[in-house]
Design a protein around this motif. Structure first.
Motif, mmCIF file in Angstrom:
data_model
loop_
_atom_site.group_PDB
_atom_site.id
_atom_site.type_symbol
_atom_site.label_atom_id
_atom_site.label_comp_id
_atom_site.label_asym_id
_atom_site.label_seq_id
_atom_site.Cartn_x
_atom_site.Cartn_y
_atom_site.Cartn_z
ATOM 1 N N ILE A 287 -46.145 -21.779 -63.274
ATOM 2 C CA ILE A 287 -46.986 -20.750 -62.672
ATOM 3 C C ILE A 287 -47.566 -21.330 -61.389
ATOM 4 O O ILE A 287 -47.656 -22.552 -61.230
ATOM 5 C CB ILE A 287 -48.132 -20.306 -63.598
ATOM 6 C CG1 ILE A 287 -49.138 -21.455 -63.796
ATOM 7 C CG2 ILE A 287 -47.595 -19.820 -64.919
ATOM 8 C CD1 ILE A 287 -50.450 -21.026 -64.369
ATOM 9 N N GLY A 288 -47.948 -20.475 -60.459
ATOM 10 C CA GLY A 288 -48.562 -20.992 -59.245
ATOM 11 C C GLY A 288 -48.513 -20.008 -58.109
ATOM 12 O O GLY A 288 -48.372 -18.792 -58.308
ATOM 13 N N ILE A 289 -48.604 -20.535 -56.894
ATOM 14 C CA ILE A 289 -48.648 -19.710 -55.691
ATOM 15 C C ILE A 289 -47.677 -20.263 -54.658
ATOM 16 O O ILE A 289 -47.430 -21.470 -54.600
ATOM 17 C CB ILE A 289 -50.077 -19.670 -55.096
ATOM 18 C CG1 ILE A 289 -50.582 -21.079 -54.795
ATOM 19 C CG2 ILE A 289 -51.035 -18.944 -56.030
ATOM 20 C CD1 ILE A 289 -51.941 -21.127 -54.094
ATOM 21 N N VAL A 290 -47.124 -19.374 -53.865
ATOM 22 C CA VAL A 290 -46.230 -19.740 -52.763
ATOM 23 C C VAL A 290 -46.719 -19.040 -51.514
ATOM 24 O O VAL A 290 -46.982 -17.836 -51.526
ATOM 25 C CB VAL A 290 -44.773 -19.341 -53.056
ATOM 26 C CG1 VAL A 290 -43.870 -19.727 -51.887
ATOM 27 C CG2 VAL A 290 -44.287 -19.985 -54.339
ATOM 28 N N GLY A 291 -46.850 -19.792 -50.410
ATOM 29 C CA GLY A 291 -47.335 -19.225 -49.155
ATOM 30 C C GLY A 291 -46.224 -18.691 -48.288
ATOM 31 O O GLY A 291 -45.033 -18.762 -48.620
ATOM 32 N N GLU A 292 -46.602 -18.143 -47.156
ATOM 33 C CA GLU A 292 -45.641 -17.575 -46.225
ATOM 34 C C GLU A 292 -44.753 -18.660 -45.614
ATOM 35 O O GLU A 292 -45.184 -19.785 -45.372
ATOM 36 C CB GLU A 292 -46.378 -16.839 -45.105
ATOM 37 C CG GLU A 292 -47.169 -15.641 -45.576
ATOM 38 C CD GLU A 292 -47.857 -14.936 -44.435
ATOM 39 O OE1 GLU A 292 -47.766 -15.439 -43.288
ATOM 40 O OE2 GLU A 292 -48.486 -13.899 -44.676
ATOM 41 N N THR A 293 -43.515 -18.282 -45.383
ATOM 42 C CA THR A 293 -42.576 -19.190 -44.736
ATOM 43 C C THR A 293 -42.875 -19.273 -43.243
ATOM 44 O O THR A 293 -43.111 -18.261 -42.593
ATOM 45 C CB THR A 293 -41.139 -18.694 -44.938
ATOM 46 O OG1 THR A 293 -40.887 -18.579 -46.335
ATOM 47 C CG2 THR A 293 -40.145 -19.650 -44.313
ATOM 48 N N THR A 294 -42.886 -20.491 -42.706
ATOM 49 C CA THR A 294 -43.137 -20.680 -41.274
ATOM 50 C C THR A 294 -42.091 -21.616 -40.691
ATOM 51 O O THR A 294 -41.476 -22.415 -41.401
ATOM 52 C CB THR A 294 -44.539 -21.286 -41.037
ATOM 53 O OG1 THR A 294 -44.641 -22.538 -41.738
ATOM 54 C CG2 THR A 294 -45.624 -20.348 -41.524
ATOM 55 N N ASN A 295 -41.904 -21.496 -39.394
ATOM 56 C CA ASN A 295 -41.040 -22.423 -38.656
ATOM 57 C C ASN A 295 -41.928 -23.456 -37.973
ATOM 58 O O ASN A 295 -42.773 -23.110 -37.149
ATOM 59 C CB ASN A 295 -40.214 -21.674 -37.619
ATOM 60 C CG ASN A 295 -39.074 -20.904 -38.258
ATOM 61 O OD1 ASN A 295 -38.238 -21.480 -38.947
ATOM 62 N ND2 ASN A 295 -39.056 -19.595 -38.040
ATOM 63 N N LEU A 296 -41.734 -24.701 -38.330
ATOM 64 C CA LEU A 296 -42.551 -25.783 -37.787
ATOM 65 C C LEU A 296 -41.795 -26.439 -36.630
ATOM 66 O O LEU A 296 -40.741 -27.051 -36.824
ATOM 67 C CB LEU A 296 -42.862 -26.811 -38.881
ATOM 68 C CG LEU A 296 -43.837 -27.925 -38.524
ATOM 69 C CD1 LEU A 296 -45.205 -27.356 -38.152
ATOM 70 C CD2 LEU A 296 -43.975 -28.899 -39.693
#
Length: 537
Positions: A287-296
């Protein structure tokens, strides 16, 4: 009144059997050949990580081991923990002030990656077009005090990436503030998404009660969530086996609950996260959380702030991690009664310093609040006793005509202003409070191994000498003697009612002492009120 008492008993026992019912679970599971990544999402937009972008978990997570050689220990006044330097995973957390069992020198474990529960927490970044080196591992580069908080800085370099994990916590906190960061030292862009997850199996490693007299047998083990859409939502392991859970939210928490304790992931940044729960290919759950995908971009940095709670279900501690995390203390469908009862108990505990006396004071408070309604019922009982001779006369007069008997009785009730239904009022008023207190007892960790007086050393366990159940039986019998005996009642019903206090006495002998104490004081106060204001002989 006898009939209503029997109805109360049937409802109460049926409720206990219902919540203890465990239907058979189908053991067959469909084999699905998919990637085992905890960060796999299925959304309609490209703003979040998609299945096609995910590389295998093994490309950025090192093989798990149970060796202490690659772990680092840190602690405060309430717990000891270990973090795996290869992965940054919290693999061990021991609660110093909570023994595993009463009198035990072994403390309660929350995270225990090497145990049967395989319980751990991991956070960082999922890299979607980049592979981390398996050879690199974290090193503790700094350890310092920031006011009263301890701060640990872990960092590692891997394939032109500088990865840091900053962990801070207060001397008495049950939660960690974690800041994960990554700096791109490569010339090319990197696609990544932040995540924080809790893994565990469905194994129940603590002692589990059996039977409906043991509250631990009803304790929930599994995930729970709070999001902007759902104030409190439990997703059982069996539900996850059928369908993964995913919901986007800008606020909330993801928790793994068990009896008296929990762990939780709480995002700190105000942005959208996908809250999710899934079953891994090895049968464990994430279980948990996933953030938005970003280009670094090259020389760019990304940051991810969140909190990880691991500890007891103490509401004042839970709210430190998130204002709504106290909702994880589940009082069932009667939460609107259970929550004020707990708050009142906690208030009285602060005054007297003993949970047993706090239960007594809460019971008296409840009886005082319900007194106006109880008074009306007791006065009605007195009138019912006064009309008993007239009812007996009517019954003899219309012994062969039930229709005329019913009409004559209703006319008498109307003339004497008596309502037989009011006799059940005290019992019906007590039932929701009793059931609510039962759930409070299940969830209130403060009552775990809490002593009261002399022989009662644990309010969450049964009375070892059955003294409270005996006193409770006597109180219920005394209250029964003060109630009017209705005319014309079936002899079987009379005998069942006659022995009901003793039947309940045997049943309550195996209930937790705290619950028996509540019902004993309730019966004692009810008998006193009935004696002073109820029916007279």
């Amino acid at each position: 009144m006898q009939r209503y008492f029997l109805i109360f008993s049937i409802i109460f026992l049926s409720y206990l059997l219902l919540i203890n019912y465990n239907p058979p679970v189908e053991s067959f599971k469909e084999e699905i050949s998919v990637s085992d990544s905890e960060y796999s999402l299925s959304t309609d937009t490209d703003d979040f990580v998609s299945d096609n972008d995910i590389v295998s978990e093994e490309t950025f997570l090192i093989t798990e081991t149970c060796s202490d050689n690659d772990s680092y220990s840190f602690s405060n006044e309430n717990w000891k923990a270990k973090i795996d330097l290869k992965t940054g995973k919290i693999t061990y957390a021991e609660l110093i002030k909570f023994p595993e069992n009463s009198g035990s020198e072994i403390n309660k474990l929350i995270f225990n990656d090497c145990g049967l529960e395989r319980y751990s927490q991991l956070s960082g970044f999922a890299f979607l077009n980049f592979n981390l080196s398996k050879a690199s591992q974290f090193e503790v580069s700094e350890n310092y005090k920031d006011g009263i908080n301890d701060v640990y800085v872990l960092e590692k370099r891997s394939n032109n990436l500088l990865i840091k994990k900053i962990i801070s916590f207060g001397p008495k906190d049950y939660y960690l503030k974690i800041r994960d960061s990554v700096q791109n030292l490569d010339l090319s862009n990197i696609k990544l998404a932040p995540f924080s997850k809790i893994d565990r199996s469905s194994e129940i490693v603590e002692a589990k009660g059996s039977g409906f007299t043991d509250p631990s047998s009803f304790a929930y083990l599994g995930p729970a969530f709070r999001t902007t859409e759902e104030n409190y939502l439990k997703i059982s392991f069996s539900d996850i086996e059928e369908n993964n859970f995913k919901e986007t939210s800008s606020d909330g928490w993801a928790a793994m609950l068990q009896h008296y304790f929990l762990s939780a992931v709480v995002p700190s940044d105000e942005q959208n996260y996908v809250f999710q729960a899934k079953q891994k290919n090895n049968g464990d759950y994430s279980i948990g959380i996933v953030g938005e995908t970003t280009n670094l971009a090259s020389e760019g940095s990304a940051f991810f702030n969140h909190k990880v709670y691991f500890g007891p279900k103490i509401q004042s501690e839970l709210t430190k991690a998130h204002p709504e995390l106290y909702l994880a203390v589940d009082y069932g469908f009667l939460w609107w009664i259970g929550q004020p009862m707990y708050q009142a108990m906690n208030f009285f505990f602060e005054m007297v310093g003993n949970w047993g006396w706090a239960i007594i004071l809460v019971t008296i408070l409840i009886k005082a609040i319900l007194w106006p309604l109880s008074y009306v019922s007791y006065k009605n009982m007195g009138k019912m006793r006064q009309v008993q001779p007239m009812l007996k006369e009517i019954q003899e007069r219309y012994a062969d005509d039930r229709q005329a008997l019913s009409k004559a009785m209703m006319d008498l009730y109307k003339k004497e202003k008596v309502n037989p239904a009011l006799g059940c009022l005290p019992m019906l008023l007590q039932l929701p409070f009793f059931l609510a207190f039962y759930w409070v007892l299940i969830e209130t960790v403060e009552l775990r191994y809490a002593p009261f007086l002399f022989w009662i050393t644990d309010l969450s366990a049964k009375d070892p000498f059955f003294i409270l159940p005996i006193l409770n039986t006597l109180a219920m019998w005394g209250m029964q003697q003060l109630q009017p005996q209705p005319v014309g009642t079936d002899s079987i019903q009379v005998n069942v009612f006659k022995y009901m206090p003793f039947i309940f006495g045997v049943l309550f002998a195996f209930f937790p002492a705290g619950l028996v104490l509540y019902w004993f004081i309730n019966s004692l106060v009810s008998a006193l009120q009935m004696y002073l204001h109820g029916p007279k002989s």
